[in-house]
Design a protein around this motif. Structure first.
Motif, PDB file in Angstrom:
ATOM      1  N   UNK A 148      31.678  67.245 104.844  1.00 19.38           N
ATOM      2  CA  UNK A 148      32.749  66.386 105.576  1.00 19.38           C
ATOM      3  C   UNK A 148      33.921  67.099 106.156  1.00 19.38           C
ATOM      4  N   UNK A 149      34.348  68.298 105.139  1.00 23.29           N
ATOM      5  CA  UNK A 149      35.531  69.117 105.673  1.00 23.29           C
ATOM      6  C   UNK A 149      34.936  69.853 106.962  1.00 23.29           C
ATOM      7  N   UNK A 207      41.336  58.831 108.996  1.00 26.74           N
ATOM      8  CA  UNK A 207      42.146  59.402 107.658  1.00 26.74           C
ATOM      9  C   UNK A 207      42.804  58.014 106.879  1.00 26.74           C
ATOM     10  N   UNK A 208      43.470  57.429 107.839  1.00 25.40           N
ATOM     11  CA  UNK A 208      44.076  56.359 107.300  1.00 25.40           C
ATOM     12  C   UNK A 208      43.141  55.180 106.793  1.00 25.40           C
ATOM     13  N   UNK A 209      42.147  54.994 107.566  1.00 24.09           N
ATOM     14  CA  UNK A 209      41.158  53.996 107.044  1.00 24.09           C
ATOM     15  C   UNK A 209      40.602  54.503 105.813  1.00 24.09           C
ATOM     16  N   UNK A 210      40.281  55.625 105.723  1.00 21.67           N
ATOM     17  CA  UNK A 210      39.458  56.277 104.264  1.00 21.67           C
ATOM     18  C   UNK A 210      40.579  56.114 103.314  1.00 21.67           C
ATOM     19  N   UNK A 263      35.390  56.721  91.388  1.00 19.91           N
ATOM     20  CA  UNK A 263      34.808  57.382  92.633  1.00 19.91           C
ATOM     21  C   UNK A 263      36.033  57.118  93.799  1.00 19.91           C
ATOM     22  N   UNK A 264      36.599  56.034  93.939  1.00 28.19           N
ATOM     23  CA  UNK A 264      37.568  55.745  94.732  1.00 28.19           C
ATOM     24  C   UNK A 264      38.886  56.669  94.645  1.00 28.19           C
ATOM     25  N   UNK A 265      39.190  56.776  93.234  1.00 28.17           N
ATOM     26  CA  UNK A 265      40.086  57.618  92.891  1.00 28.17           C
ATOM     27  C   UNK A 265      40.211  58.925  93.458  1.00 28.17           C
ATOM     28  N   UNK A 266      38.809  59.480  93.400  1.00 26.57           N
ATOM     29  CA  UNK A 266      38.495  60.997  93.407  1.00 26.57           C
ATOM     30  C   UNK A 266      38.833  61.200  94.777  1.00 26.57           C
ATOM     31  N   UNK A 267      38.038  60.077  95.814  1.00 28.03           N
ATOM     32  CA  UNK A 267      38.134  60.212  97.428  1.00 28.03           C
ATOM     33  C   UNK A 267      39.661  60.197  97.664  1.00 28.03           C
ATOM     34  N   UNK A 290      45.943  66.847 103.151  1.00 29.88           N
ATOM     35  CA  UNK A 290      47.036  66.676 104.094  1.00 29.88           C
ATOM     36  C   UNK A 290      48.118  67.445 103.770  1.00 29.88           C
ATOM     37  N   UNK A 291      47.899  67.916 102.331  1.00 27.29           N
ATOM     38  CA  UNK A 291      49.053  68.868 101.807  1.00 27.29           C
ATOM     39  C   UNK A 291      48.714  70.263 101.695  1.00 27.29           C
ATOM     40  N   UNK A 292      47.580  70.704 101.277  1.00 26.53           N
ATOM     41  CA  UNK A 292      47.064  72.247 101.126  1.00 26.53           C
ATOM     42  C   UNK A 292      46.017  72.554 101.984  1.00 26.53           C
TER      43      UNK A 292
END
Lengths: 446, 172
Positions: A276-277, A35-38, A416-420, A428-430
């Motif tokens: 992915x999820x 997750x951190x790498x992503x 694209x990066x912003x969306x990801x 991690x929040x909802x």
């Protein structure tokens, strides 16, 4: 097996198991290395996009490939593409709710989250494209000292109201569905600070029959309103083109064709997110192969409608016999952008036909391939709508090709990066799957 | 001092059965909590019907009001000849009010829901009951009033027979 039982693994028929499976990534597990790498990669990509936006703001739209003929270029293509993806979430959620499709439960939450993120990103492009984004507020009606009011006949003003209303409406619809699940998180053991935050946003939800009744009533009412709203939003985007007099744009099929296209690209993104999820959050018990099968069928249906729409557009051009229309058609299939035309047909119409096979509808690699094919194909379509028409309009002296610059490319890459990035943070929040709806499904399946 | 009997149920069917039995036995139902939407006939609270009407009425009102505003700005406050098109170009003037009306309906519906569902009470007496914590996760909870001077044994028996996985009497 009941219909409901098809959508849940037997171990997920227990309410405790459902709550644990969905809440564990939020309350029990720390963010892993992957997750951190992503997040870092997405942050880097977003940063590159932000630099490209900064360059555009400092040096102006001259940094883009737009020219005096192709005035819309990448910014508007990106806008149409992102808002298309954004249209699907609420449409999927509302339409499937109204048609009582129980399988929607597993996908509607992250589809709605996708909508909010994609529409927010889409809204950035018309503002950037203004060239002087600091004056974007001129689009809103306010009592200025000059006594000037917005030009209500302008497509730009239609877009302003369409995006703003749709974004805020989707946010309310999303939050409404989230309230009972936030209460679940509030009541679970875990970090006190987070429980306080979830508890505040849960608004004191208790789950009494009166609360549920009001919740369900509003959810259905909003679904009834959301369905025509979503269709109108992308119809308005279609009208941006269809209300003009350019060859290839003056088509009455544009509004419905844009709606289906939006649904199509959005569903492709939902398929990717679902894959992915289910794998990263270990939700295989809730997002089943049957869900993948159902989503693949939707892509097949939408891909077939797209083929019909393209066919109708081409036949209409041939039928009119208009020199400009015929030239436009010939340019599409034999001109410098013809590679994208064939790519569009391949991604949007031919690849989804693989889903006539039940085995391929459940194959993860095939689903990924087709969903990516659709997303790329739909992007080509957005570019072609702009470039084909504007490159070869009525005035031969204006004929010119559009070539995007590196800044154009980096802005698209950055979004694209912003969306990801935003999606990763949201995960991690909802809870990305609505627990109370899965519980309902489990009760029916039992 | 009043006594309450609280019963927790693992499944909806047992919960419904217990609520129905309590009604038949003439017990007063003080509270019901569930982790998913359930309809219990007349048991529970008032209808939620007005929420839909409030949302629709607010949406229509906002759309009509906004159309009037557009008409005023385009024909009275700032008449602007755009390519010879009529000042009152009603087909295109409909677009923004439809979008805005939908948004207004959503906002009004949300406010009506918050008021109707009595939300924003972050501190409520019900949260003092540990059972309620699990009612948002995996338990259906039923609270019955005990009669004056009653020790609650009969109510607990009723709950247990209906399938309660846990029950207890609390006084307040």
């Amino acid at each position: 097996m009941t219909d409901a039982a098809r959508w849940l693994l037997p171990s997920m028929l227990d309410h405790r198991a459902i709550t644990d499976a969905v809440c564990a990534p939020l309350t029990d597990q720390k963010a892993g290395k992957r997750w951190w790498i992503a997040v870092l990669v997405a942050l880097g990509v977003t940063g590159i996009g932000a630099i490209a936006v900064g360059v555009s703001l400092v040096y102006g739209p001259g940094m883009w490939g737009n020219n005096s003929a192709v005035v819309w270029g990448f910014p508007i293509a990106n806008y149409v593409w992102w808002i298309g993806i954004g249209n699907a979430g609420t449409l999927i959620s509302a339409l499937l709710l109204l048609t009582r499709q129980t399988w929607r439960n597993a996908i509607n939450r992250f589809a709605e989250a996708m909508t909010i993120l994609a529409v927010s990103i889409a809204g950035l492009f018309p503002i950037l494209h203004l060239g002087r984004p600091m004056y974007a507020y001129w689009l809103g009606p306010y009592p200025s000292t000059m006594g000037v009011w917005p030009q209500w006949r302008s497509a730009l003003v239609w877009d302003f109201w369409a995006i703003l209303s749709y974004l805020l409406f989707s946010l309310i619809f999303f939050y409404l569905g989230l309230i009972p699940d936030l209460a679940t998180l509030r009541d679970r053991p875990g970090d006190r600070r987070w429980r306080r935050i979830w508890g505040t946003f849960a608004l004191g939800w208790q789950g009494t029959p009166g609360q549920w009744r009001s919740h369900q009533r509003l959810q259905r009412t909003m679904a009834v309103i959301a369905t025509p709203l979503v269709c109108s939003v992308h119809s308005i985007v279609g009208l941006d083109f269809a209300a003009s007099l350019m060859p290839g744009w003056t088509e009455s099929i544009f509004p419905p064709y844009f709606v289906v296209g939006a649904y199509f690209s959005g569903f492709a993104m939902v398929v990717l997110l679902a894959l992915v999820i289910r794998s990263t959050l270990h939700l295989e018990g809730v997002i089943r192969p049957n869900h993948l099968d159902a989503m693949a069928k939707m892509l097949l249906a939408a891909g077939s409608i797209m083929l019909l729409s393209y066919g109708s557009e081409w036949v209409s051009s041939l039928w009119t016999g208009e020199a400009a229309d015929l030239r436009f058609l010939q340019f599409s299939f034999t001109g410098p952008y013809s590679g994208m035309t064939y790519g569009m047909i391949l991604g949007n119409c031919l690849m989804p036909q693989l889903f006539w096979s039940p085995a391929l509808r459940r194959s993860v690699p095939v689903l990924v391939l087709v969903a990516l094919g659709v997303l790329v194909g739909m992007y080509f379509e957005r570019i072609l709508i702009l470039c084909n028409t504007l490159s070869i309009g009525y005035e031969p002296t204006m004929w010119t090709l559009y070539v995007p610059t590196i800044v154009d490319g980096l802005i698209l890459f950055g979004t694209g990066g912003l969306f990801v990035l935003l999606f990763l943070l949201l995960s991690r929040v909802i809870p990305l799957v609505p627990m109370y709806e899965i519980r309902e499904l489990a009760e029916t399946a039992r | 001092m009043t006594a309450l009997a609280l019963g927790s149920f693992a499944h909806e069917a047992a919960f419904r059965e217990a609520a129905a039995q309590a009604e038949d036995a003439g017990r007063r139902i003080v509270g019901l909590w569930s982790p998913m939407p359930i309809e219990l006939g007349d048991i529970g609270e008032e209808t939620a019907q007005p929420i839909a009407w409030i949302a629709i009425a607010a949406g229509l009102l906002a759309a009509v009001g906004f159309y009037g505003f557009i008409w005023w700005t385009a024909t009275q406050a700032y008449p602007f000849d755009s390519g010879g098109r009529p000042l009152h170009s009603w087909p295109v003037f409909l677009i923004a009010p439809i979008e805005f009306g939908a948004l207004a309906a959503g906002i009004a519906g949300m406010i009506a829901f918050i008021v109707r569902a009595r939300l924003t009470r972050l501190h409520d007496g019900a949260f003092d009951l540990v059972e309620i914590e699990r009612a948002s996760s995996d338990r259906f909870v039923l609270a019955l009033a005990c009669d004056e001077g009653e020790d609650g044994a009969a109510v607990i028996r009723l709950l247990a027979e209906a399938g309660a996985v846990h029950s207890r009497v609390v006084t307040r």
